[in-house]
Design an enzyme around this catalytic site. Structure first.
Site, PDB file in Angstrom:
ATOM      1  CD  GLU A 129       1.243   3.474   9.625  1.00 23.53           C
ATOM      2  OE1 GLU A 129       1.215   2.692   8.672  1.00 23.53           O
ATOM      3  OE2 GLU A 129       1.776   3.213  10.718  1.00 23.53           O
ATOM      4  CD  GLN A 169       9.465  11.577   4.515  1.00 24.95           C
ATOM      5  OE1 GLN A 169       8.643  12.394   4.948  1.00 24.95           O
ATOM      6  NE2 GLN A 169      10.668  11.931   4.107  1.00 24.95           N
ATOM      7  CB  CYS A 199      -0.904  15.171   9.112  1.00 18.83           C
ATOM      8  SG  CYS A 199       0.719  14.422   9.092  1.00 18.83           S
TER       9      CYS A 199
HETATM   10 ZN    ZN Z   1       0.037  12.283   9.641  1.00 20.12          ZN
END
Ligand code: ZN
Length: 242
Positions: A129, A169, A199
């Site tokens: 997110e 997560q 990311c």
């Molecule tokens: Zn991320």
């Protein structure tokens, strides 16, 4: 984030001082105390089901992004990109249109089975997110029934429903555990997720090959070290048929 080897003995100790149903009250206590970033100014976030209007808006946004990175959105190769991206995003976030009730759909059976049920290596794909970039890996889900069991494929479907939303997560791991707790009221639930985050690997610290492991232990998996260890050994064990 909890690591696989974590042993939060202090917390499980305090749980045993609760009333007649330590399992239920321990879960409630955790839900109440856990920090929740899934809210908007402390209130439930406004999450709407996707629609055709939403798809048009998303296509316009992708068009803007293409322009913003310096591209020409009208060139041949990019003409259909906004539509493709919007449809891919709708698919990757389709978990917003699903509910636990509909997913389980009454497929709960009273088997009188009280031994650990474990489904290992459930592949999952999610979007973080913070960057809306993929993170993906494997989930291992176990529970010890209290008579009631559920079809094994439903465990994988629960993982998928929560994974196909914007996630972190840690929350994903806990939501899966709490969903199983809610539906089956088992003696305990354990979820371990191992994932690699784009990311982290494509940008930022750029550490390809790094894995993030999160776990959520409820009920007997939290209170009894032996049960937790049995689960952890089972997910480490390499089956000889693969
Ligand atoms: Zn991320």
């Amino acid at each position: 984030m909890t690591t696989v080897s974590s042993n939060d003995s202090g917390r499980s100790k305090s749980l045993n001082t609760n009333g007649s149903n330590p399992l239920k009250s321990s879960l409630l206590e955790q839900i109440a105390s856990r920090p929740d970033r899934n809210t908007h100014n402390g209130k439930a976030a406004q999450i709407k089901a996707t629609s055709e209007v939403a798809k048009e808006k998303m296509m316009a946004a992708v068009y803007t992004m293409l322009e913003s990175v310096g591209e020409d959105p009208e060139r041949e190769g990019l003409l259909k990109t906004p539509k493709r991206v919007a449809e891919a995003m709708q698919y990757l976030t389709s978990g917003y249109n699903q509910s636990l009730e509909k997913l389980v759909n009454g497929a709960i059976f009273d088997e009188g089975h009280n031994e650990m049920v474990l489904v290992r290596d459930i592949n999952f794909f999610s979007l973080c997110e913070h960057h809306m970039l993929p993170f993906m890996g494997r989930a291992h889900v176990a529970y010890i029934p209290n008579q009631k069991v559920m079809g094994l494929s439903k465990l994988a479907r629960i993982v998928e429903m929560y994974a196909r939303r914007l996630q972190v997560q840690e929350r994903l791991t806990r939501q899966i555990a709490e969903a199983i707790q809610e539906v089956l009221e088992p003696q305990g639930v354990a979820v371990v997720m191992e994932a690699t985050h784009m990311c982290m690997t494509m940008r930022g610290v750029q550490k390809p090959g790094s894995w993030t492991v999160t776990s959520a232990m409820l009920g007997v998996f939290q209170d009894e070290q032996k049960t937790r260890e049995e689960f952890l050994n089972l997910i480490r064990h390499q089956p000889n048929f693969t």
